[in-house]
Design a protein around this motif. Structure first.
Motif, PDB file in Angstrom:
ATOM      1  N   ILE A 116       0.963  -1.192  -0.165  1.00 18.21           N
ATOM      2  CA  ILE A 116       0.122   0.097  -0.103  1.00 18.21           C
ATOM      3  C   ILE A 116       0.839   1.259   0.019  1.00 18.21           C
ATOM      4  CG2 ILE A 116      -0.508   0.324   2.423  1.00 18.21           C
ATOM      5  CD1 ILE A 116      -3.142   0.801   0.095  1.00 18.21           C
ATOM      6  N   TRP A 149       3.908 -11.128   8.418  1.00 22.77           N
ATOM      7  CA  TRP A 149       3.173 -10.494   9.391  1.00 22.77           C
ATOM      8  C   TRP A 149       1.752 -10.799   9.192  1.00 22.77           C
ATOM      9  CZ3 TRP A 149      -0.468  -6.853   8.773  1.00 22.77           C
ATOM     10  CH2 TRP A 149      -0.316  -6.201   7.389  1.00 22.77           C
ATOM     11  N   VAL A 182      10.662   5.887   4.511  1.00 24.07           N
ATOM     12  CA  VAL A 182      11.631   5.258   5.468  1.00 24.07           C
ATOM     13  C   VAL A 182      11.020   3.751   5.229  1.00 24.07           C
ATOM     14  CG1 VAL A 182      11.599   5.039   8.051  1.00 24.07           C
ATOM     15  CG2 VAL A 182      11.342   7.258   6.897  1.00 24.07           C
TER      16      VAL A 182
HETATM   17  N1  LIG Z   1      -5.855   0.791   2.814  1.00 27.00           N
HETATM   18  C1  LIG Z   1      -5.951  -0.461   2.201  1.00 27.00           C
HETATM   19  O1  LIG Z   1      -6.284  -0.503   1.349  1.00 27.00           O
HETATM   20  C2  LIG Z   1      -4.644  -0.950   2.771  1.00 27.00           C
HETATM   21  C3  LIG Z   1      -4.353  -2.019   1.705  1.00 27.00           C
HETATM   22  C4  LIG Z   1      -3.166  -2.902   2.132  1.00 27.00           C
HETATM   23  C5  LIG Z   1      -2.663  -2.619   3.236  1.00 27.00           C
HETATM   24  N2  LIG Z   1      -3.098  -1.869   4.438  1.00 27.00           N
HETATM   25  C6  LIG Z   1      -2.536  -1.539   5.649  1.00 27.00           C
HETATM   26  O2  LIG Z   1      -1.373  -1.082   5.452  1.00 27.00           O
HETATM   27  C7  LIG Z   1      -0.280  -1.658   5.964  1.00 27.00           C
HETATM   28  C8  LIG Z   1       0.953  -2.361   5.222  1.00 27.00           C
HETATM   29  O3  LIG Z   1       0.272  -3.478   4.469  1.00 27.00           O
HETATM   30  P1  LIG Z   1       1.218  -3.659   3.296  1.00 27.00           P
HETATM   31  O4  LIG Z   1       0.288  -4.923   2.504  1.00 27.00           O
HETATM   32  O5  LIG Z   1       1.640  -2.689   2.279  1.00 27.00           O
HETATM   33  O6  LIG Z   1       2.416  -4.351   3.926  1.00 27.00           O
HETATM   34  P2  LIG Z   1       3.662  -4.826   3.154  1.00 27.00           P
HETATM   35  O7  LIG Z   1       4.357  -5.862   4.069  1.00 27.00           O
HETATM   36  O8  LIG Z   1       3.450  -4.984   1.738  1.00 27.00           O
HETATM   37  O9  LIG Z   1       4.710  -3.504   3.492  1.00 27.00           O
HETATM   38  C9  LIG Z   1       4.992  -3.043   4.676  1.00 27.00           C
HETATM   39  C10 LIG Z   1       6.639  -2.345   4.455  1.00 27.00           C
HETATM   40  O10 LIG Z   1       6.815  -1.801   5.785  1.00 27.00           O
HETATM   41  C11 LIG Z   1       8.188  -1.909   5.851  1.00 27.00           C
HETATM   42  N3  LIG Z   1       8.729  -1.921   7.377  1.00 27.00           N
HETATM   43  C12 LIG Z   1       8.443  -3.097   8.130  1.00 27.00           C
HETATM   44  N4  LIG Z   1       8.817  -2.675   9.428  1.00 27.00           N
HETATM   45  C13 LIG Z   1       9.516  -1.363   9.226  1.00 27.00           C
HETATM   46  C14 LIG Z   1       9.817  -0.439  10.154  1.00 27.00           C
HETATM   47  N5  LIG Z   1       9.967  -0.789  11.319  1.00 27.00           N
HETATM   48  N6  LIG Z   1      10.075   0.816   9.782  1.00 27.00           N
HETATM   49  C15 LIG Z   1       9.816   0.955   8.262  1.00 27.00           C
HETATM   50  N7  LIG Z   1       9.500   0.012   7.484  1.00 27.00           N
HETATM   51  C16 LIG Z   1       9.129  -0.960   7.896  1.00 27.00           C
HETATM   52  C17 LIG Z   1       8.456  -3.353   5.073  1.00 27.00           C
HETATM   53  O11 LIG Z   1       9.991  -3.504   4.819  1.00 27.00           O
HETATM   54  C18 LIG Z   1       7.667  -3.259   3.844  1.00 27.00           C
HETATM   55  O12 LIG Z   1       8.119  -2.667   2.722  1.00 27.00           O
HETATM   56  C19 LIG Z   1      -1.070  -2.588   7.133  1.00 27.00           C
HETATM   57  O13 LIG Z   1      -1.228  -2.132   8.392  1.00 27.00           O
HETATM   58  C20 LIG Z   1      -2.246  -2.959   6.320  1.00 27.00           C
HETATM   59  O14 LIG Z   1      -3.283  -3.303   7.120  1.00 27.00           O
HETATM   60  C21 LIG Z   1      -4.007  -0.864   3.887  1.00 27.00           C
END
Ligand SMILES: NC(=O)c1ccc[n+]([C@@H]2O[C@H](COP(=O)([O-])OP(=O)(O)OC[C@H]3O[C@@H](n4cnc5c(N)ncnc54)[C@H](O)[C@@H]3O)[C@@H](O)[C@H]2O)c1
Length: 346
Positions: free
Chosen positions: A14, A165, A34
């Protein structure tokens, strides 16, 4: 007017969409990324911005107007608190926190510091949702009686491999997906006051659930059922039926919600509105009309809204406290599934 400088923390699935939308916006520009993952270094280089592995380094080096927090669920509160400490407005991806107590702590800190806190329930910015809400609120359906919803879709195995996660406590489809549905239902049908649920992890065998059958009681007396599954090869989800996100294949002409009242019913997102022209009886044919809705990318509208909040032109459409109630219901569904009890959420 200068463009607002916005950083994105968490450049994953996202986060990269947020980055793309910032690049397309006339009101803001990307200041930095970040992320702790090596893959993010190349991504930031392509975007032409600095990358930091810690928020503390970002705040020490950049002048910022806002930070979008898109890290895994367990980081939302610590990262949100850091933004508040630096007096930087932040939309936090959903869910606001893993627990109500942590979410309340974040809300309290933001209120204390007068820093705007938003939560990424982006569907609130979808005209489909607001128009359906207005139809219910106008009384067109009569007294709301029943809500039937589904989020039944199939996630490929790589979804869990790429983001481990997602299959651990704090992830799972209740906190990742159902949280959006709860927020939608609160908008459409009002507050949810009690839930029951049965959960299964029989298909994927992961530590988190893959399928959940839920019943809901709304404050206005309406009842609802909801079927959630990330292991069901079905198009009955908001993503697939609305087509709001091009990443998901669209199934036209399917509803993911039915809102039924004493005078009529509305399918969402087909927006088929059925009412009785004369006698209300199951023996009579319905008058059916399709309510026209202009389409818009809710994530892009959410970003424009965030810019307006930063400039103090608007109040957060989804405040931390509002999102906390959505979280409370999601956690109640988990608890109901675990205990077999009816859990009050009011
Ligand atoms: N609004 C929406 O439609 C939507 C869609 C997908 C995900 N989300 C939410 O967004 C969040 C991320 O989901 P995702 O599917 O993109 O996850 P993801 O695992 O694809 O991405 C997470 C990113 O965060 C980074 N990360 C992890 N720990 C970190 C830290 N301590 N500091 C900095 N970066 C760090 C990871 O390296 C990764 O690039 C979740 O909370 C999810 O629920 C929302």
């Amino acid at each position: 007017m200068d463009r607002l400088r916005i950083a994105v923390v968490g450049a994953g699935l996202i986060g990269r969409r947020h980055v793309k939308l910032i690049g397309q916006s006339a009101r803001c520009e990307l200041a930095a990324i970040v992320d702790t993952a090596p893959a993010a270094v190349e991504f930031a280089a392509k975007a032409g911005v600095p990358i930091y592995s810690r928020l503390a380094d970002l705040f020490a080096s950049e002048r910022l107007d806002g930070v979008i927090v898109a890290t895994p669920n367990g980081f939302h509160v610590p990262h949100g608190l850091e933004c508040v400490d630096h007096r930087v407005p932040a939309p936090i991806e959903k869910p606001i926190a893993d627990t109500v107590a942590d979410g309340a702590r974040l809300c309290g800190a933001a209120e204390q510091a007068s820093v705007p806190l938003l939560v990424g329930h982006h569907r609130r910015h979808n005209p489909l949702l607001t128009q359906a809400r207005d139809i219910v609120a106008a009384g067109t359906l009569g007294r709301l009686v029943a809500v039937v919803g589904s989020a039944a879709f199939y996630k490929p195995d790589r979804y869990f491999q790429e983001g481990p996660w997602r299959s651990q406590a704090g992830g799972g489809p209740i906190l990742i997906n159902m949280i959006h549905e709860i927020d939608n239902l609160r908008v459409l049908a009002g507050e949810i006051v009690a839930v029951q649920a049965t959960a299964s992890r029989a298909v994927r065998g992961l530590p988190v659930e893959d399928t959940v059958a839920i019943t809901l009681r709304f404050a206005n007396g309406a009842l609802g059922t909801f079927l959630l599954s990330d292991a069901a090869a079905s198009p009955r989800s908001w993503e697939q039926t609305t087509g709001e996100n091009p990443a998901y294949a669209r199934s036209d002409d399917e509803d993911c919600y039915l809102l039924a009242g004493t005078r009529g019913s509305l399918g969402v997102p087909t927006m088929r509105l059925r009412t009785y022209p004369s006698e209300r009886s199951w023996a009579q044919p319905f008058h059916t009309e399709v309510v026209r809705v202009d389409s818009a990318d809710p994530l892009a509208r959410q970003l424009e809204h965030f810019c307006a909040v930063i400039r103090r032109e608007a109040q957060p459409a989804v405040s931390g406290r509002d999102a906390l109630q959505t979280l409370r219901v999601a956690l109640a569904i988990q608890e109901a599934a675990r205990t077999g009890q009816i859990i009050a959420t009011g």
